[in-house]
Design a protein around this motif. Sequence first.
Motif, PDB file in Angstrom:
ATOM      1  N   ALA A  21       0.821  -1.225   0.000  1.00 26.00           N
ATOM      2  CA  ALA A  21       0.000   0.000   0.000  1.00 26.00           C
ATOM      3  C   ALA A  21       0.853   1.272   0.000  1.00 26.00           C
ATOM      4  CB  ALA A  21      -0.971  -0.014   1.187  1.00 26.00           C
ATOM      5  N   PRO A  22       1.915   1.362   0.823  1.00 23.07           N
ATOM      6  CA  PRO A  22       2.710   2.604   0.802  1.00 23.07           C
ATOM      7  C   PRO A  22       3.409   2.843  -0.541  1.00 23.07           C
ATOM      8  CG  PRO A  22       3.129   1.356   2.816  1.00 23.07           C
ATOM      9  CD  PRO A  22       2.342   0.463   1.908  1.00 23.07           C
ATOM     10  N   LEU A  23       3.591   1.801  -1.325  1.00 19.41           N
ATOM     11  CA  LEU A  23       4.197   1.964  -2.651  1.00 19.41           C
ATOM     12  C   LEU A  23       3.133   2.198  -3.724  1.00 19.41           C
ATOM     13  CD1 LEU A  23       6.905  -0.862  -2.427  1.00 19.41           C
ATOM     14  CD2 LEU A  23       7.316   1.604  -2.422  1.00 19.41           C
ATOM     15  N   ASN A  24       1.916   2.440  -3.308  1.00 15.41           N
ATOM     16  CA  ASN A  24       0.790   2.594  -4.245  1.00 15.41           C
ATOM     17  C   ASN A  24       0.555   1.331  -5.063  1.00 15.41           C
ATOM     18  OD1 ASN A  24      -0.674   4.879  -3.843  1.00 15.41           O
ATOM     19  ND2 ASN A  24       0.194   6.050  -5.539  1.00 15.41           N
ATOM     20  N   GLU A 285       8.006  -6.241   0.996  1.00 20.11           N
ATOM     21  CA  GLU A 285       8.262  -5.083   0.143  1.00 20.11           C
ATOM     22  C   GLU A 285       9.268  -5.440  -0.949  1.00 20.11           C
ATOM     23  OE1 GLU A 285       8.974  -1.272   2.018  1.00 20.11           O
ATOM     24  OE2 GLU A 285       9.811  -0.435   0.180  1.00 20.11           O
TER      25      GLU A 285
END
Lengths: 385, 385
Positions: A21-24, A285
Amino acid sequence: MKKVLVMGAGQLARMMALAGAPLNLQVLAYDVNTDSVVHPVTQQQFPMTLTEAVADADVVTSEFEHIPYPVQQVCQASGKFFPNSTAIKAGGDRRQEKQLLDAAGVANAGYRIVSTEAEFQSAIAALGLPLVLKSALAGYDGKGQWRLKQAEDAAAIWADIKSFMAGADHALPQAIVAEQFIRFDREVSLVGARNAKGETVVYPLTENHHVNGVLAVSLALPGQQQLQQQAKQMFDAIAAKLDYVGVLALEFFQVGDQLLVNEIAPRVHNSGHWTQQGADTCQFENHLRAVCGLPLGSTALVRPTVMVNILGEDFVDPAVLALPSCHLHWYGKGKRAGRKMGHINISGSTVAELAARFVALCQHLPEPGFPEVAEVAAKLARSAS
Amino acid sequence: MKKVLVMGAGQLARMMALAGAPLNLQVLAYDVNTDSVVHPVTQQQFPMTLTEAVADADVVTSEFEHIPYPVQQVCQASGKFFPNSTAIKAGGDRRQEKQLLDAAGVANAGYRIVSTEAEFQSAIAALGLPLVLKSALAGYDGKGQWRLKQAEDAAAIWADIKSFMAGADHALPQAIVAEQFIRFDREVSLVGARNAKGETVVYPLTENHHVNGVLAVSLALPGQQQLQQQAKQMFDAIAAKLDYVGVLALEFFQVGDQLLVNEIAPRVHNSGHWTQQGADTCQFENHLRAVCGLPLGSTALVRPTVMVNILGEDFVDPAVLALPSCHLHWYGKGKRAGRKMGHINISGSTVAELAARFVALCQHLPEPGFPEVAEVAAKLARSAS
């Protein structure tokens, strides 16, 4: 936003979604058991077929190696399946795995492939006793495995194997890999990532403790230079052979200063869960970065870290959260005996600090649910003092 | 699984949801603008009214202080709203905030509350020039603020303020807080958490750099003992006064060795985003732990860390991910000039290592999108060498 579709909707897909999610990156999961597409964190259903979901995704990947071959075919045909189907199959079939290890030239236990009683007998003659017998397909977490210690047990074990093979609900021909029993000093694993350019990064070697064939504890500690190099060479050889893209885990037997590859897992791995708190970039990640064509992240050990699996328990004393550097990771699954329900990561700025915290953690982990964990903690404390 | 409902469906709720999942906390968000309940990561819609969503939740909390009072009433009446409505209001109304700071006995800039031109004139007479004039309600990120440097500008600024107050779309009476202008040396903030037992933990003091009133960069560095103690005392006094539960942020002016509270934010805070990579427990997890009655987590600095806001940009060179300890956090929002779109965290094992990495990062952050960031990096590099 890139869309990543994961084959399998378990905790590994869930942790990929959280890391993505934080990396879109939107991570959805295809549940092969229910033939449905879900969000692996929220369980939101997406009314799509496998073909539609694969078409909709930018990248397709996997959280497990026992994906039915027809499903793998759909993924592979899309041209966006990482790691590729050959790698997945090598992880899901011990015959292909052993042939891969030989082809990559990495040390592994001597073996024979056994489908008949005659082959069983000649494997005993060729390899000697004790022997470890492993189902080629569908065996994991200690299931579908036998140990033959003395010749007089051969007939009984063969009978058991025969009935296992007959009962196996698998479209492919089943067989057994008969392996020399390795008197190992330790079990260790190496988790690493390879990108499409062929660049690789690996995490520090992890020491693993299994109970009844299931991982109980992993320790990520600094400083095992020689072993780390040896493992990295094997990683690079195997990953190159498979033209691998993504996170790959190698499990080793350590005998003296030598490593033998026991098995490979073409995916993020339970023994890499410590990376969520202990490494610069976590394995989830890095897997997403690799399969999405983003730069690989640093795998440096930030802090010595221990991971403890929560097996078959849906409660842990919340007091563990009061311990410094102690983090709970629940998978949101229903309770079932022996099931992987979550894990605990605990870190320290030094090994001694980690050991003290790990011992303190064990006060909150009652023995029936966490067998042998306290012994591992006590041993770490002794070695650190 | 516990259900947490957040007032506000922006990036702070999103990061709470990501931090909550491993603790088996389901985080949903109530979007006050659209009167709808959504999952703040997936944007899945939940067909519920506010009242239903509050009834369904185990805990209700907030990601911002400008919650309409009727919505706050529903939350507060549930008996499970943390932090409480008094705290939220103190964050959303500068009059109440200033009264709170005085009541808690913490140093802050001298001020007058101004609703009329006569009050404006007597504020000038009492406080002297320069003056900072801030809208009591609805002013944030540099909006609704004026600076009066010389007496001859007073009439023009008052005219501007009058039209701002007249145009304010707010049910409550608007006013201006006129504050003495503080010639500060630095802006710093303290993020901490308080639980229902009254226990508090605080993160290391963070140095903040604003550009046009919006946070651009935060630096979390070790070793500011005396300031840290001073800030912690103020935190405890304010949090106790509010019977606060959750994460609370205090923004300070530093003048010499003295801190003055500039403002408070009754929520997780942009200047605490570095905790995702740099602290033992991130602010989002600690907020959830506090409001859910779980033990507070260690706030220790694991590694010196810098946070850089991504403002109004939806692209950052992916090469930044190749820098060690560099992590991107996108919020999944549509591009709009000046909008907070994401942030970058970068860490080092020492301040010198961090500084070198931060300087390297700035090579990838073009000046128009990231004004003044390179200067902050260069200054850190100089001070670390």
